[in-house]
Structure formats: C-alpha cells, structure tokens
Scaffold this active site. Structure first.
Site, PDB file in Angstrom:
ATOM      1  N   GLU A 255       0.817  -1.210   0.000  1.00  0.00           N
ATOM      2  CA  GLU A 255       0.000   0.000   0.000  1.00  0.00           C
ATOM      3  C   GLU A 255       0.854   1.265   0.000  1.00  0.00           C
ATOM      4  O   GLU A 255       1.751   1.427   0.827  1.00  0.00           O
ATOM      5  CB  GLU A 255      -0.932  -0.006   1.218  1.00  0.00           C
ATOM      6  CG  GLU A 255      -1.750   1.247   1.406  1.00  0.00           C
ATOM      7  CD  GLU A 255      -2.692   1.514   0.250  1.00  0.00           C
ATOM      8  OE1 GLU A 255      -2.830   2.685  -0.135  1.00  0.00           O
ATOM      9  OE2 GLU A 255      -3.287   0.548  -0.269  1.00  0.00           O
ATOM     10  N   THR A 300      -6.047   2.570  -5.346  1.00  0.00           N
ATOM     11  CA  THR A 300      -5.822   1.146  -5.098  1.00  0.00           C
ATOM     12  C   THR A 300      -6.659   0.276  -6.026  1.00  0.00           C
ATOM     13  O   THR A 300      -6.163  -0.702  -6.592  1.00  0.00           O
ATOM     14  CB  THR A 300      -6.139   0.797  -3.633  1.00  0.00           C
ATOM     15  OG1 THR A 300      -5.149   1.386  -2.782  1.00  0.00           O
ATOM     16  CG2 THR A 300      -6.138  -0.713  -3.409  1.00  0.00           C
ATOM     17  N   HIS A 416      -1.002   3.222   4.847  1.00  0.00           N
ATOM     18  CA  HIS A 416      -2.055   4.009   4.196  1.00  0.00           C
ATOM     19  C   HIS A 416      -2.187   5.358   4.893  1.00  0.00           C
ATOM     20  O   HIS A 416      -2.023   5.463   6.106  1.00  0.00           O
ATOM     21  CB  HIS A 416      -3.388   3.247   4.257  1.00  0.00           C
ATOM     22  CG  HIS A 416      -4.448   3.786   3.358  1.00  0.00           C
ATOM     23  ND1 HIS A 416      -5.065   4.998   3.559  1.00  0.00           N
ATOM     24  CD2 HIS A 416      -5.008   3.274   2.226  1.00  0.00           C
ATOM     25  CE1 HIS A 416      -5.955   5.204   2.607  1.00  0.00           C
ATOM     26  NE2 HIS A 416      -5.935   4.178   1.787  1.00  0.00           N
ATOM     27  N   ASP A 475       1.263   0.085  -5.060  1.00  0.00           N
ATOM     28  CA  ASP A 475       0.048   0.293  -5.863  1.00  0.00           C
ATOM     29  C   ASP A 475      -0.091   1.707  -6.412  1.00  0.00           C
ATOM     30  O   ASP A 475      -0.588   1.914  -7.509  1.00  0.00           O
ATOM     31  CB  ASP A 475      -1.200  -0.102  -5.069  1.00  0.00           C
ATOM     32  CG  ASP A 475      -1.449   0.783  -3.860  1.00  0.00           C
ATOM     33  OD1 ASP A 475      -0.480   1.335  -3.305  1.00  0.00           O
ATOM     34  OD2 ASP A 475      -2.618   0.922  -3.452  1.00  0.00           O
ATOM     35  N   HIS A 476       0.339   2.714  -5.641  1.00  0.00           N
ATOM     36  CA  HIS A 476       0.254   4.112  -6.092  1.00  0.00           C
ATOM     37  C   HIS A 476       1.094   4.958  -5.153  1.00  0.00           C
ATOM     38  O   HIS A 476       1.594   4.475  -4.140  1.00  0.00           O
ATOM     39  CB  HIS A 476      -1.197   4.605  -6.133  1.00  0.00           C
ATOM     40  CG  HIS A 476      -1.928   4.487  -4.824  1.00  0.00           C
ATOM     41  ND1 HIS A 476      -1.714   5.351  -3.762  1.00  0.00           N
ATOM     42  CD2 HIS A 476      -2.864   3.603  -4.384  1.00  0.00           C
ATOM     43  CE1 HIS A 476      -2.477   5.008  -2.749  1.00  0.00           C
ATOM     44  NE2 HIS A 476      -3.184   3.943  -3.085  1.00  0.00           N
TER      45      HIS A 476
END
Length: 646
Positions: A255, A300, A416, A475-476
């Site tokens: 994440e 996500t 996150h 993911d980003h």
C-alpha cells in the site's frame, strides 16, 4: 452591531455573495490546489473562470421578490461553497477533483473516516466565514435588508455578461491549451482553465455521454480495439516463456509504496532494509526500479484493475465502482481456464469496500478472504483495517492449505494515509520535516518492510517459497504534491513537476522459480504485469486483448503512459505539457524525434481503453480461447471458513 446607514438591497446582496465566493475560489487555487499556474494568461484565466457560473446560477434568484430572493441567493451561495470545499478536501487526499463518478464511491468514505478527517486544515474557516455572516444577518439582522423590488432589467444583462465571460474564458483557455475539451485526461488542466464550477457541469455532460456510449456500442468498436492492440503485442522471451508453468502465483500489494524509500536512511537507520536486499540483484528477485503506477482516481482499485486486466482505469471515478458489472477477460479467469488455477484475494478490510465483492465475481475470482477471516480485535487494527503483520501471518496459514496451483493476491493496509502507527509497532524514529504525513510515512513503511520479511520467511517454512512466482509491487504514490515542502526536506532536493513524476515509481520485484535474480532497468508500468505473467506460465497473450507488453520481451515498449495523458520514456518525460530530460530533469529546448509518435500512442491507448470500458466491449468478444465468466457462479461467504473451490 449598529444599523447600517444604508440597507442592503437584493442586487447588492447578490453582488456581495458572488464576490466572496469568487474570492474563496481564488484562495483555493493558490493555497489548496496544485494547478501549476504560470504566466500572465493563466493568471488572467484564473481571475475570470469562477465568476461566470457563480454569477449565472445566482442571478436566477434575482427574479424572486423580497425575503425569498435573499434566502435563495444565500442557499445557492452555500451550495457553491460546499462544492468548492468538498473539492478542497478531496484534493488534499486524492490530488484530484470530485466528479459525478466519484459520488458512486461515497460509501468508501465511511470506511476511511480517519484518513478523511486528517485532510481538514486549521484555516478551513475561511471557506465558511462569509456564509456564517450572511446567515446571521438573515436571521438576526433582517432590518439591515431592503426587501423592496428592484428593476429586473439588469438580470438579463448579468446573465449575458456571465455567458460572454465564459466564452471569453474558453477562448483564452483554448489559446493557451489547444484542444482542452477534447483531450480531457487531466482534471487539473480543466479546473485551471475552466474553474471548479464549470468543470462540474462539464463532467456531468461527459458522464451522460459515457452512459450513452454503452447503448450505442457494437462489435465493430471491439474490432477496432483488437486490431490496435494486436499491433502493439510483443513476442515473449524464450528464456522466460513457460518458466513458471503451473507454479503458484503470489501477488503482494504494498500500500502507497514509493521507491524513493529504497536505500533511504533516516537518522542513520534504513527505512526498508528487507526490500533493499531484494533490490540488490543478489537475491532470488529481479527488481524493476523504473516501474510506475498508472492509476487515476480509483487509486488502489485502479491498481488492482489494471494489473488483472491490462486496461487503464477510468478518467473519472473508479472502474470498480462504475464498471463493476462489465464483462472482462481477467488474469485469474484465464489462469483457471487454461491451467486450472484456483484464485483468491486476501485483504484485512470488509468485502464491500471498492465494490470488491461484486467486481471479483466478474473477474472469476474463486475466494475472497476479507476481514471476516482475520482477527479484527482492537490490538490488530490501525488506520483502515488489519495491521500487516497479523494479516500476513494468517494469510500464510490459509495459503498452506490451498489447492495448487493457486493465484493469490494479498492487499496490505498499514502503510495508508494518514500513516499512523501504534507506539509498540514503531521501530524507527520519525524524521523531523514538520509534516505529520511525511514523518508518519517513514514509520509505517518501515513496519510494512518488517511484515513483508516475516511473511517471506513464513512462506519458506511452509514450503511455498520455492514453488511460487512471487510478485511485489507498490500500488500508487503515498505522498501527494501537497507535501512537497516536507519531501524537499526529507530528500534534500527541489520537488519540481519533473521530479514528482520520478517519485511515481512504485517498484516491482519478481521471483521466478529456477531463475536467478537481478536488476532490470526497463521502463514499465502496471499495464505490463498481465502479459508478463501469462508468458511466464506459458500462456501466449496473442489471443487476448491487452494494452501492456511483456517486461521480459526484447521488444518491450518502454513508453509508460499515465492516466492523465502524461508519459515517461527511457530518455525523457512529458509532464503538464512540457518535456524534460531524464538525466537532469531540465526542460528540453528541442522536441525529441519520437515525441509526436509516442504522444499519439499514449492518447490512442487511453482512448481505446476507455472505449472498452464505456462500451462494455468484451461482451461482444467471441474468443475460442476464453469462455466468458459467469458471475453467478461465485459467492463469497463470510469467514472463518469461507467458500473454497474444491
């Protein structure tokens, strides 16, 4: 407060409301929105663009009389203010603007309460101070208001002026940014040139057009896309083709991970010591340092979607939320039909988030281990859900009992936004940038690295490591442009638009049984994962519609498109309409020879992928190598035992 000598008339109240909302919009441009405003023309456009729609909307209420006119103007002004502030909060979190599509994702907000609340700022009262004053006057100081009717002949003049100003605004915008309304991949451009209110109207029109596109789509539209993607296909590398046939595939989602963390030290301590080892080239893993995320608003969910389908996410909203009931040719379904894989997703959040419980059925995913399969006691939860260490430990136990070969996708959560961590889990000191988001990110990333190492150790103990393809990726991005000042302190360099693009590297690590590790410097993105994995297990990608290319192929395409129409190559990057050298991030004075070809390819990729989603084109695909997924076959029961495929 004493009575003013001259009362406030309806028209004066209208002008005052227009002025204060416009002023607040200017404030948001320079304080909250990162629009990259440069030059006299762009600043002039910013002055014009809020006024037209604000004045046009509120002028309608000038046709009312007395108290009604005051109250309708106030309510209209409040709604415009609310729209502006909602965009401000959304932008702080997602670096993007609200669309009608994102309203379908509103259910996600409840699950992200802590992250959203962290987006509030101390100065937010500025956005509502005029609203509070006007409300106080309307309720407690009505004597200040002049309810007498005024000449309505001014109203058409106001409306005409608003419309004329809009077209003048549009003319300036088209001069500075040609084809603004036809090349609409980047919302920041649209807001910079049109303003947030006109952008909302424009987005509504585009949403209606996209909804109509499915009804009008035909098999001919699919043929056009197939012809285009077949030309892009790259031949598999014989050295890797079939090297992992019928091996387990374990896909690990890190994440918000960005690769500036690799080999980064804070207070003399490595932030990610385990991933540093995997990145060295001396382990079992091949590291792709030039791997970029290609997500849009779906973040996500876009990452999951792109890697399992080799399609881009949507320009507005999340494909999971908006196109979840489309027909797909997903990676899990192909693996099942061609080589008998069972598939599962493991995630320490509840299955309805991002509409996963419905989307996964259309992907043909057999099992979904959501939060109900894990110990969700208070000690095990932080931020949005289950901590990574207990998540990985329980997941390894489940995997040890799975039918093989399996395709297993693990989605972590601890790293996150807003990047908070319980004191007992923090084992690295925070840096001192003065930004709690950036400082916290270092601690949660370090915890994630530790959790990952423990999981890999568990896989070895359970006999899963040697016979599995293991894929690890970010993911980003985790740190948005809103934190550039703190990032400059952390990295010791200026964060320019070109540098921020570099920071969109999210990393890709791949272990293939029987193959030695290394460092592969190919430029690649999430789009390329599906064809790469298919070739590794010996399934040729030529019979499937995909926009990516095999990362091991000698013909691999090193142009990496981003969802907003920007892109990066081995030599240069195209960002916000400018071209920068990759060597020093300096602006190029001459256009590279292949620039026009690459730019055209990127725009065509995005256009074609959007047509697949908006037209639901896979429903027309008669592929002899693929049987369409029947979502009615799948049911995801709540834990602890679930509905496992036998």
């Amino acid at each position: 407060m004493s009575l003013p000598k001259k009362k406030i008339g309806i028209f004066a109240f209208f002008l005052l409301t227009v002025f204060t909302i416009t002023l607040k919009t200017y404030f948001s441009y320079y304080v909250d929105f990162s629009l990259g405003v440069k030059g006299l023309v762009q600043n002039l456009i910013l002055i014009m663009n809020p006024y037209s729609l604000i004045a046009l909307v509120l002028s309608v209420f000038l046709f009312f009389k007395g108290k009604k006119a005051f109250w309708f103007i106030f309510i209209g002004g409040f709604l415009l203010t609310f729209l502006l502030y909602a965009n401000v909060v959304y932008f702080r979190f997602f670096s993007d603007f609200l669309t009608f599509s994102t309203l379908n994702q509103a259910g996600n907000v409840e699950s992200m309460g802590g992250a959203v609340s962290a987006s509030f700022k101390w100065y937010d009262f500025v956005y509502f101070i005029d609203t509070i004053i006007y409300l106080a006057i309307l309720i407690f100081k009505r004597k200040w208001l002049d309810n007498r009717a005024f000449s309505k002949k001014f109203v058409p003049v106001v409306m005409a002026t608003s419309v004329a100003l809009f077209f003048l605004n549009l003319a300036f915008a088209e001069t500075d940014r040609p084809e603004l309304l036809t090349r609409t991949f980047d919302h920041k451009y649209l807001v910079k040139y049109l303003g947030p209110y006109n952008f909302t109207v424009y987005d509504g029109v585009k949403t209606i057009e996209n909804n109509q596109q499915k009804a009008l789509a035909s098999e001919d539209d699919l043929t056009k896309v197939l012809n285009y993607t077949k030309q892009k296909r790259t031949e598999p590398n014989p050295e890797y083709y079939g090297a992992a046939k019928k091996k387990n595939i374990i896909k690990i989602h890190l994440e918000s991970f960005q690769t500036f963390l690799i080999n980064k030290k804070v207070n003399g301590k490595e932030v990610t010591p385990f991933l540093n080892k995997l990145s060295s080239g001396n382990q079992d893993f091949t590291y792709f340092p030039n791997f970029f995320h290609q997500t849009g608003q779906g973040k996500t969910s876009d990452s999951e979607f792109t890697m399992d389908n080799s399609l881009y996410g949507l320009p507005q909203g999340s494909a999971y939320s908006l196109k979840g009931d489309n027909t797909y040719q997903s990676l899990p379904a192909i693996l099942d039909q061609k080589q008998g894989y069972t598939s599962n997703v493991m995630h320490g959040d509840y299955k309805t988030f991002w509409n996963r419980d419905q989307v996964y059925k259309h992907f043909g995913i057999d099992n979904f281990y959501d939060a109900t399969y894990y110990d969700m006691s208070d000690d095990n939860i932080v931020n949005l859900g289950l901590k990574d260490k207990p998540f990985f430990k329980a997941s390894a136990d489940y995997q040890s009992k799975m039918k093989k070969p399996f395709y297993s996708h693990l989605i972590t959560l601890t790293n996150h936004y807003p990047f908070t961590l319980d004191e007992e889990d923090a084992s690295i000191d925070k840096p001192n940038t003065g930004d709690s988001t950036v400082d916290g990110y270092i601690q949660t990333a370090h915890y994630l690295d530790q959790a990952l190492e423990e999981y890999i150790t568990d896989l070895k103990k359970k006999g899963l490591y040697d016979n599995s393809v293991i894929m690890i990726y970010g993911d980003h991005y985790g740190i948005s442009e809103n934190h550039n000042n703190a990032m400059e302190k952390l990295l010791g360099e200026k964060i320019t638009p070109a540098k921020f693009t570099d920071l969109n590297r999210t990393g890709f690590w791949l272990k293939v049984p029987g193959k030695s590790g290394g460092v592969n410097k190919e430029y690649a993105g999430q789009m390329d994962v599906m064809p790469t994995l298919l070739h590794l297990v010996g399934i040729d990608s030529k019979n499937y519609l995909m926009f990516g290319s095999d990362m091991f192929s000698k013909q691999h395409n090193n142009v990496v498109p981003f969802r907003n129409g920007d892109f990066i190559t081995e030599d240069y990057k195209y960002v916000n309409g400018k071209i920068y050298s990759n060597k020093d991030n300096e602006l190029l004075t001459e256009k590279p020879k292949d620039f026009d070809k690459n730019k055209k390819q990127v725009e065509k990729d995005l256009e074609m992928s959007d047509s697949v989603l908006n037209g639901d084109l896979f429903r027309f695909y008669k592929n002899p190598d693929f049987k369409k997924v029947n979502p009615g076959k799948y049911e995801y029961k709540s834990g602890p035992k679930g509905n496992e495929k036998k």
